[in-house]
Design a protein around this motif. Structure first.
Motif, PDB file in Angstrom:
ATOM      1  N   ASP A  59      -8.455 -18.845   6.945  1.00  0.00           N
ATOM      2  CA  ASP A  59      -9.632 -18.830   6.171  1.00  0.00           C
ATOM      3  C   ASP A  59      -9.641 -20.438   5.472  1.00  0.00           C
ATOM      4  N   GLU A  60     -10.704 -20.552   4.466  1.00  0.00           N
ATOM      5  CA  GLU A  60     -10.864 -21.772   3.801  1.00  0.00           C
ATOM      6  C   GLU A  60      -9.593 -22.103   2.933  1.00  0.00           C
ATOM      7  N   ILE A  61      -8.875 -21.379   2.498  1.00  0.00           N
ATOM      8  CA  ILE A  61      -7.624 -21.573   1.647  1.00  0.00           C
ATOM      9  C   ILE A  61      -6.649 -22.097   2.399  1.00  0.00           C
ATOM     10  N   ASP A  62      -6.242 -21.255   3.620  1.00  0.00           N
ATOM     11  CA  ASP A  62      -5.298 -21.805   4.616  1.00  0.00           C
ATOM     12  C   ASP A  62      -5.540 -23.123   4.975  1.00  0.00           C
ATOM     13  N   ARG A  63      -6.946 -23.683   5.258  1.00  0.00           N
ATOM     14  CA  ARG A  63      -7.371 -24.784   5.817  1.00  0.00           C
ATOM     15  C   ARG A  63      -6.858 -25.834   4.498  1.00  0.00           C
ATOM     16  N   GLN A  64      -7.010 -25.515   3.334  1.00  0.00           N
ATOM     17  CA  GLN A  64      -6.574 -26.298   2.159  1.00  0.00           C
ATOM     18  C   GLN A  64      -5.214 -26.539   2.220  1.00  0.00           C
ATOM     19  N   GLY A  67      -1.695 -24.450  -7.446  1.00  0.00           N
ATOM     20  CA  GLY A  67      -2.487 -24.837  -8.507  1.00  0.00           C
ATOM     21  C   GLY A  67      -3.798 -25.454  -7.811  1.00  0.00           C
ATOM     22  N   GLU A  68      -3.795 -26.215  -6.738  1.00  0.00           N
ATOM     23  CA  GLU A  68      -5.053 -26.869  -6.206  1.00  0.00           C
ATOM     24  C   GLU A  68      -5.890 -25.848  -5.345  1.00  0.00           C
ATOM     25  N   VAL A  69      -5.234 -24.578  -4.910  1.00  0.00           N
ATOM     26  CA  VAL A  69      -6.260 -23.717  -4.047  1.00  0.00           C
ATOM     27  C   VAL A  69      -6.359 -22.584  -4.814  1.00  0.00           C
ATOM     28  N   GLY A  70      -5.541 -22.345  -6.063  1.00  0.00           N
ATOM     29  CA  GLY A  70      -5.840 -21.177  -6.877  1.00  0.00           C
ATOM     30  C   GLY A  70      -4.894 -20.018  -6.552  1.00  0.00           C
ATOM     31  N   LEU A  71      -3.693 -20.118  -6.075  1.00  0.00           N
ATOM     32  CA  LEU A  71      -2.899 -19.048  -5.620  1.00  0.00           C
ATOM     33  C   LEU A  71      -1.589 -19.161  -6.136  1.00  0.00           C
ATOM     34  N   SER A  72      -1.006 -18.090  -6.398  1.00  0.00           N
ATOM     35  CA  SER A  72       0.434 -18.231  -6.990  1.00  0.00           C
ATOM     36  C   SER A  72       1.315 -18.935  -5.928  1.00  0.00           C
ATOM     37  N   THR A  73       2.493 -19.238  -6.464  1.00  0.00           N
ATOM     38  CA  THR A  73       3.464 -20.076  -5.641  1.00  0.00           C
ATOM     39  C   THR A  73       3.883 -19.003  -4.534  1.00  0.00           C
ATOM     40  N   SER A  74       4.006 -17.657  -4.689  1.00  0.00           N
ATOM     41  CA  SER A  74       4.743 -16.967  -3.622  1.00  0.00           C
ATOM     42  C   SER A  74       3.665 -16.416  -2.608  1.00  0.00           C
ATOM     43  N   ALA A  75       2.252 -16.579  -3.230  1.00  0.00           N
ATOM     44  CA  ALA A  75       1.220 -16.398  -2.319  1.00  0.00           C
ATOM     45  C   ALA A  75       1.099 -17.798  -1.114  1.00  0.00           C
ATOM     46  N   VAL A  76       1.093 -18.829  -1.811  1.00  0.00           N
ATOM     47  CA  VAL A  76       1.265 -20.149  -1.150  1.00  0.00           C
ATOM     48  C   VAL A  76       2.471 -20.039   0.084  1.00  0.00           C
ATOM     49  N   ASN A  77       3.350 -19.572  -0.286  1.00  0.00           N
ATOM     50  CA  ASN A  77       4.787 -19.392   0.443  1.00  0.00           C
ATOM     51  C   ASN A  77       4.434 -18.663   1.646  1.00  0.00           C
ATOM     52  N   GLU A  78       3.649 -17.378   1.375  1.00  0.00           N
ATOM     53  CA  GLU A  78       3.627 -16.617   2.362  1.00  0.00           C
ATOM     54  C   GLU A  78       2.479 -16.904   3.403  1.00  0.00           C
ATOM     55  N   ARG A  79       1.520 -17.724   2.916  1.00  0.00           N
ATOM     56  CA  ARG A  79       0.719 -18.141   3.699  1.00  0.00           C
ATOM     57  C   ARG A  79       1.261 -19.261   4.547  1.00  0.00           C
ATOM     58  N   ILE A  80       2.201 -20.157   4.256  1.00  0.00           N
ATOM     59  CA  ILE A  80       2.686 -21.085   4.801  1.00  0.00           C
ATOM     60  C   ILE A  80       3.644 -20.408   5.905  1.00  0.00           C
ATOM     61  N   ARG A  81       4.384 -19.617   5.560  1.00  0.00           N
ATOM     62  CA  ARG A  81       5.250 -18.715   6.289  1.00  0.00           C
ATOM     63  C   ARG A  81       4.297 -18.149   7.861  1.00  0.00           C
ATOM     64  N   THR A 135       2.897 -20.757   9.900  1.00  0.00           N
ATOM     65  CA  THR A 135       3.860 -21.504  11.000  1.00  0.00           C
ATOM     66  C   THR A 135       4.483 -20.274  11.762  1.00  0.00           C
ATOM     67  N   ALA A 136       4.154 -19.118  11.669  1.00  0.00           N
ATOM     68  CA  ALA A 136       4.621 -18.182  12.616  1.00  0.00           C
ATOM     69  C   ALA A 136       3.638 -17.998  13.682  1.00  0.00           C
ATOM     70  N   SER A 137       2.515 -18.254  13.212  1.00  0.00           N
ATOM     71  CA  SER A 137       1.276 -18.298  14.255  1.00  0.00           C
ATOM     72  C   SER A 137       1.109 -19.465  14.993  1.00  0.00           C
ATOM     73  N   GLY A 138       1.703 -20.535  14.671  1.00  0.00           N
ATOM     74  CA  GLY A 138       1.738 -21.694  15.199  1.00  0.00           C
ATOM     75  C   GLY A 138       0.632 -22.622  14.791  1.00  0.00           C
ATOM     76  N   VAL A 139      -0.254 -22.202  13.894  1.00  0.00           N
ATOM     77  CA  VAL A 139      -0.941 -23.380  13.254  1.00  0.00           C
ATOM     78  C   VAL A 139      -0.154 -24.565  12.655  1.00  0.00           C
ATOM     79  N   ILE A 140       0.869 -24.320  11.844  1.00  0.00           N
ATOM     80  CA  ILE A 140       1.680 -25.282  11.485  1.00  0.00           C
ATOM     81  C   ILE A 140       2.852 -25.475  12.613  1.00  0.00           C
ATOM     82  N   ARG A 141       2.809 -26.631  13.159  1.00  0.00           N
ATOM     83  CA  ARG A 141       3.899 -26.653  14.241  1.00  0.00           C
ATOM     84  C   ARG A 141       5.275 -26.988  13.677  1.00  0.00           C
ATOM     85  N   ARG A 142       5.295 -28.042  13.063  1.00  0.00           N
ATOM     86  CA  ARG A 142       6.415 -28.658  12.526  1.00  0.00           C
ATOM     87  C   ARG A 142       6.139 -29.479  11.071  1.00  0.00           C
TER      88      ARG A 142
END
Length: 149
Positions: A2-7, A25-39, A42-49
């Motif tokens: 979604d748009e938050i993932d893109r941000q 703070g920039e995307v309006g989510l908690s630290t743990s929510a950002v961490n989960e989205r990054i995980r 990464t697992a889905s291959g959107v973030i490769r490295r």
């Protein structure tokens, strides 16, 4: 995605060392929510490295060249791609249309490095012909990621 993932991806693209709290703070989510989205990204291959942007010249790679490559008629294209993927001088390699098969961007220490690069492929009978252009200066470039030499 979604748009938050893109941000989040855009934030990491600007600075991969940015703190999760700062991104949150920039995307309006908690630290743990950002961490989960990054995980998840990464697992889905959107973030490769995660990588760095290094100064190629400071690392001793002062020459940038673009090499148009025509494969040898009997060349194994899979072998060519395998060698290209692992070759330390190659920064980018595109399969292209037209009279050439590939366009390769290399970073080497000196002009002699271009000759060495071409010899690596010719020795393995992977390329039949090439045309090299040397960059005089760079206006826009993606981050330089040094590879093991």
């Amino acid at each position: 995605m979604d748009e938050i993932d893109r941000q989040i991806v855009m934030c990491l693209g600007q600075d991969a060392r940015r703190s999760l709290a700062d991104i949150g703070g920039e995307v309006g989510l908690s630290t743990s929510a950002v961490n989960e989205r990054i995980r998840r990204l990464t697992a889905s291959g959107v973030i490769r490295r995660f990588t760095i942007d290094a100064d190629a010249e400071a690392l001793g790679f002062a020459v940038t060249a673009f090499v148009f490559v025509g494969l040898a008629p009997d060349a194994d294209e899979t072998a060519f791609r395998a060698v290209a993927t692992e070759h330390p001088a190659i920064v980018e390699c595109q399969h292209i249309t037209g009279s050439w098969n590939y366009l390769i961007k290399i970073r080497v220490a000196s002009l002699a490095g271009i000759e060495t690069f071409l010899d690596d492929f010719k020795r393995q009978r992977l390329i039949a012909r090439s045309e090299t252009m040397i960059a005089l200066s760079t206006v826009v470039e993606p981050p330089f990621k040094p590879r093991e030499r």
